[in-house]
Design a protein around this motif. Sequence first.
Motif, PDB file in Angstrom:
ATOM      1  N   GLU A 248       0.786  -1.219   0.000  1.00 42.62           N
ATOM      2  CA  GLU A 248       0.000   0.000   0.000  1.00 42.62           C
ATOM      3  C   GLU A 248       0.826   1.280   0.000  1.00 42.62           C
ATOM      4  OE1 GLU A 248       0.255  -2.180   2.354  1.00 42.62           O
ATOM      5  OE2 GLU A 248       0.901  -1.172   4.169  1.00 42.62           O
ATOM      6  N   GLY A 249       2.162   1.153   0.049  1.00 45.98           N
ATOM      7  CA  GLY A 249       2.988   2.357   0.092  1.00 45.98           C
ATOM      8  C   GLY A 249       2.957   3.008   1.465  1.00 45.98           C
ATOM      9  N   GLU A 250       3.125   4.315   1.547  1.00 51.98           N
ATOM     10  CA  GLU A 250       3.082   5.061   2.813  1.00 51.98           C
ATOM     11  C   GLU A 250       4.191   4.590   3.755  1.00 51.98           C
ATOM     12  OE1 GLU A 250       0.444   7.564   2.964  1.00 51.98           O
ATOM     13  OE2 GLU A 250       0.643   6.862   0.916  1.00 51.98           O
ATOM     14  N   GLU A 251       5.310   4.228   3.203  1.00 52.63           N
ATOM     15  CA  GLU A 251       6.414   3.752   4.036  1.00 52.63           C
ATOM     16  C   GLU A 251       7.703   3.832   3.230  1.00 52.63           C
ATOM     17  OE1 GLU A 251       5.802  -0.038   6.259  1.00 52.63           O
ATOM     18  OE2 GLU A 251       7.768  -0.556   5.466  1.00 52.63           O
ATOM     19  N   SER A 252       8.804   4.149   3.891  1.00 54.62           N
ATOM     20  CA  SER A 252      10.110   3.999   3.265  1.00 54.62           C
ATOM     21  C   SER A 252      11.116   3.922   4.391  1.00 54.62           C
ATOM     22  CB  SER A 252      10.419   5.177   2.342  1.00 54.62           C
ATOM     23  OG  SER A 252      11.746   5.059   1.882  1.00 54.62           O
ATOM     24  N   SER A 253      11.550   2.710   4.682  1.00 56.46           N
ATOM     25  CA  SER A 253      12.525   2.526   5.748  1.00 56.46           C
ATOM     26  C   SER A 253      13.907   2.438   5.118  1.00 56.46           C
ATOM     27  CB  SER A 253      12.238   1.255   6.536  1.00 56.46           C
ATOM     28  OG  SER A 253      13.373   0.900   7.291  1.00 56.46           O
ATOM     29  N   ARG A 254      14.880   2.951   5.840  1.00 52.61           N
ATOM     30  CA  ARG A 254      16.245   2.926   5.350  1.00 52.61           C
ATOM     31  C   ARG A 254      16.753   1.491   5.224  1.00 52.61           C
ATOM     32  NH1 ARG A 254      21.246   6.350   7.963  1.00 52.61           N
ATOM     33  NH2 ARG A 254      22.200   6.781   5.964  1.00 52.61           N
ATOM     34  N   ASN A 255      16.152   0.590   6.001  1.00 55.89           N
ATOM     35  CA  ASN A 255      16.650  -0.781   6.047  1.00 55.89           C
ATOM     36  C   ASN A 255      15.876  -1.747   5.159  1.00 55.89           C
ATOM     37  OD1 ASN A 255      17.171   0.586   8.864  1.00 55.89           O
ATOM     38  ND2 ASN A 255      18.786  -0.921   8.478  1.00 55.89           N
ATOM     39  N   VAL A 256      14.937  -1.206   4.381  1.00 53.28           N
ATOM     40  CA  VAL A 256      14.131  -2.085   3.540  1.00 53.28           C
ATOM     41  C   VAL A 256      14.221  -1.619   2.096  1.00 53.28           C
ATOM     42  CG1 VAL A 256      11.842  -3.046   3.137  1.00 53.28           C
ATOM     43  CG2 VAL A 256      12.516  -2.424   5.452  1.00 53.28           C
ATOM     44  N   PHE A 257      14.414  -2.565   1.174  1.00 56.44           N
ATOM     45  CA  PHE A 257      14.268  -2.257  -0.245  1.00 56.44           C
ATOM     46  C   PHE A 257      12.991  -2.921  -0.739  1.00 56.44           C
ATOM     47  CE2 PHE A 257      18.771  -1.286   0.171  1.00 56.44           C
ATOM     48  CZ  PHE A 257      18.808  -0.077  -0.517  1.00 56.44           C
ATOM     49  N   TYR A 258      12.105  -2.099  -1.312  1.00 56.80           N
ATOM     50  CA  TYR A 258      10.777  -2.570  -1.705  1.00 56.80           C
ATOM     51  C   TYR A 258      10.818  -2.889  -3.194  1.00 56.80           C
ATOM     52  CZ  TYR A 258       9.799  -0.065   2.634  1.00 56.80           C
ATOM     53  OH  TYR A 258       9.805   0.378   3.934  1.00 56.80           O
ATOM     54  N   THR A 259      10.787  -4.178  -3.545  1.00 59.01           N
ATOM     55  CA  THR A 259      10.881  -4.517  -4.969  1.00 59.01           C
ATOM     56  C   THR A 259       9.517  -4.835  -5.575  1.00 59.01           C
ATOM     57  OG1 THR A 259      11.427  -6.803  -4.431  1.00 59.01           O
ATOM     58  CG2 THR A 259      13.258  -5.308  -4.804  1.00 59.01           C
ATOM     59  N   GLY A 260       8.444  -4.803  -4.758  1.00 57.64           N
ATOM     60  CA  GLY A 260       7.086  -4.947  -5.294  1.00 57.64           C
ATOM     61  C   GLY A 260       6.558  -3.581  -5.709  1.00 57.64           C
ATOM     62  N   ALA A 261       5.300  -3.553  -6.169  1.00 58.08           N
ATOM     63  CA  ALA A 261       4.738  -2.298  -6.678  1.00 58.08           C
ATOM     64  C   ALA A 261       4.189  -1.431  -5.558  1.00 58.08           C
ATOM     65  CB  ALA A 261       3.628  -2.591  -7.672  1.00 58.08           C
ATOM     66  N   ALA A 262       4.337  -0.117  -5.700  1.00 59.59           N
ATOM     67  CA  ALA A 262       3.611   0.846  -4.874  1.00 59.59           C
ATOM     68  C   ALA A 262       2.275   1.122  -5.587  1.00 59.59           C
ATOM     69  CB  ALA A 262       4.435   2.119  -4.745  1.00 59.59           C
TER      70      ALA A 262
END
Lengths: 522, 426
Positions: B130-144
């Motif tokens: 659902e988005g609404e997040e961006s942590s320095r320790n996570v790489f999001y490879t799915g879709a926002a």
Amino acid sequence: MIRALALLAALLFAQPAQADAFSEAVAGLSAGGFGEKIKAVETLAALGDARAVPILRAMAEGRLLARPDGALVIDGHDATTGQPAEAEGALAVSINNRLRSAIQGAVGRLGLVSPDPAERGRAAQAVLDSPSPESAAMLRKAIERETDAAVMTAMRFSLAALDLGDADPARRLAGVAALADSSLDPQVRGLLTRLAQSDSDAGVAGAARQALEGAETRLRALRIAENLFQGISLGSVLLLAAIGLAVTFGVMGVINMAHGEMIMLGAYTTFAVQEAFRAWAPAWALDFYLVAALPAAFLVSAAIGIALERGVIRFLYGRPLETLLATWGVSLMLQQLVRSLFGATNKEVANPSWMTGGIELAGGVMLTWNRVVIVLFAVAVLAGLAALMRWSFFGLGMRAVTQNRAMASAMGIPAGRVDALTFGLGSGIAGIAGVALSQIGNVSPNLGQGYIVDSFMVVVFGGVGSLWGTLVASLSLGVVNKFLEPYAGAMLGKILVLVFIILFIQKRPRGLFALRGRSAEA
Amino acid sequence: MKSLRAVAGAGVVAAATLWGGVAQAADTIKVGVLHSLSGTMAISETTLKDTVLMMVDDINKKGGLLGKKVEAVVVDPASNWPLFAEKARELLAKEKVSVVFGCWTSVSRKSVLPVFEELNGLLFYPVQYEGEESSRNVFYTGAAPNQQAIPAVEYLMSEEKVERWVLAGTDYVYPRTTNKILESFLKSKGVKAEDIMINYTPFGHSDWQTIVADIKKFGTGGKKTAVVSTINGDANVPFYKELANQGVKATDIPVVAFSVGEEELAGIDTKPLLGHLAAWNYFQSVKNPTNEAFIKKWHEFIKSAKRVTNDPMEATYIGFKMWTQAVQQAGSTDVDAVRQAMYGQKVMAPSGFESVMNTNNHLSKPVMIGEIQADGQFQIVWQTKGPVKADAWSDFIPESAKLNADWTYPWVCGNCAEPKYKAAGF
């Protein structure tokens, strides 16, 4: 004679010209984007050539292949000439929903000129799926030629519906008047609602509104009937899931947390039987794999149930907490076993053709066949079980052992064997419930978990040990749930039902139909 | 000769085992796999575990990473959200893994987030969310949402002329947030409130009669209607079965799903579902050499030509490739060094496009819309011309529209309205 010759000549000369236009239009079907393809379909339909029908059908079904050199091939034959053709390297012509409706409309319009009345009747229906001024014009022409009375009625109906989109307010008004009697039909309601909301002519909008309101009362009655059916259907699913538990928990008093897994095993047996049928059975028998799956699922679940009773539960009689924990452990083991045997993903169990689709009552109310079959099946299973307990010798032994074990043993009834068989019976019934539930839900290792809480709820609410209680409880919970759902939503509806049961159990701890006598005190 | 070498190899392995864990830790790079192998989510997550193992196998065949062997450490959080956090701690603190590939549901991701931030770990999260997040320790490879939900709705608006919307979802954070974004997007496009119906159902909901009947009734409102489904997991099979049995055809009321891929369709008879839609960044039916190699590798690894590939698998593939490239570039598996090397990392994806890691820890990916075919595959009916950059904070929710995620100077922040460091005045 001369006239015949002239006609022949005319035909000979006319044919190539038309064939050219025809093959040109066909060639356009594979061209460019969806927008261009839709235009090509419309052009093809406008030619009024019946040869286009199989080509368009093939296109809708994804059988129309386009070769890299541009030639179109259907099932190994050239689409225009019908000559055998290579399909090497050919890709299916891609279509989307808008194109699919355009094709439906085109096939429908072309069907209007078919010599077969049944085909024309279908076509009269089909034009409604993609309303357009061209369809209305063709329909008007078709009505003038029509001879079959039934087809004529269908065409008049469709024409009236198409007229609702006409530019002329008088025609729209006539259309509304013609359709006022059939305003229960969902398609007609959709068209009328559009007019009522946004027609530029106040008279037409008013008439449409009136037609809609006229059906309001009947529609409300239909909705209640629909809700009732859905409630009974949900109730019958609950009944099927709970009926095996009514035996193991209700009659024997064993809190069997692995009950859901017995249902799951039944569903997986159904899957295995289906795969076996697909591999070895003749094609006509495929639709009846469920008949073979029923005894197979009963035997598999019953065998595992008996093994569970002999191996674990019999050492724990009278210690409900330990039974609960032990059977919970067994349920996790069974889940993991199935997961490693069949994989974690869902298995596809197809509905046989006689359980697919449904019958549409008035006003868009659907009775789906799989639900109808399951309602009947649940009633049959309950009746069978009740008969077995009431009239068979085994049933007598079962009742004797549960009422007074010591006395029954003294009378020569092998109590241990009756225990095992009773547990096996309960598990086996859960297995055949699994066969039915595989037809409406998914078949995965977690299947049982969704039903275990509901099953206990039904048995406790109905009164432990009473089959009739189970029936009444499941049906009433199903109906109450379905009547709450439209107002409260699925989530809140479920919560309300749970709250209601908790309150009810406070008032009547033994459920709806409490057993009197010795077993009730145990 | 060959057997001699095998014996020698066995001897070396035995010796290494005798030497104990110290020698081993120095010789291998550990990769953590945090996917549920039992419980409700096992149905989806087991495949991703296998995908990571496939990639590890692949890189070891090519001689390993930085001259070392890569070793996968698989744990089973059993679809239990608090257990996810516990297992994450075990992987980072006890096993000392260099990176973790894991999680599926948003609630499991939220559960491990504090652990990764506290221990400065690295998580690759491969699922659309659902988005609404961006942590320095996570790489999001799915879709926002702007890479899946919004384009799908735009497609239905322009191509199928849909004017009335049913937003149906499972009752948890992903559908609720996505529907909130979609609702305000639809309203910004002039859709009236009475033309939007929102419906939530519990996890694993199995009785869809009422809801499908309601959808049909809603569809008679005189306008073309579509269903946008964020229904997750097991509930989909009974939902689609009920749609098919009640005769809801894709040409009347199309359903576009964000959580239904090839893997989910494997459990359904798809013939009655012809034409219903799904939006993803990848479909197995995409035709290009990278995808053909990917599918071939998968079939060889899993030893079955029947198994399908899907979007989260592709996202795992991209994530793993990017991580190995970043490790090679950094020359180390140190989390801070690898993170810096990740930004701008490019991978030729099986989708046929080059995916790029942006400084908001999200990918640029193409968006594709596919229609369900009778064989359980999707036919792509629309796709973006190129990759779309993920927007971590949606522009359609007022409170998040002003937020930005950028982990490079001068922002260095996952949820800020202004850069952390003011540009110096020179």
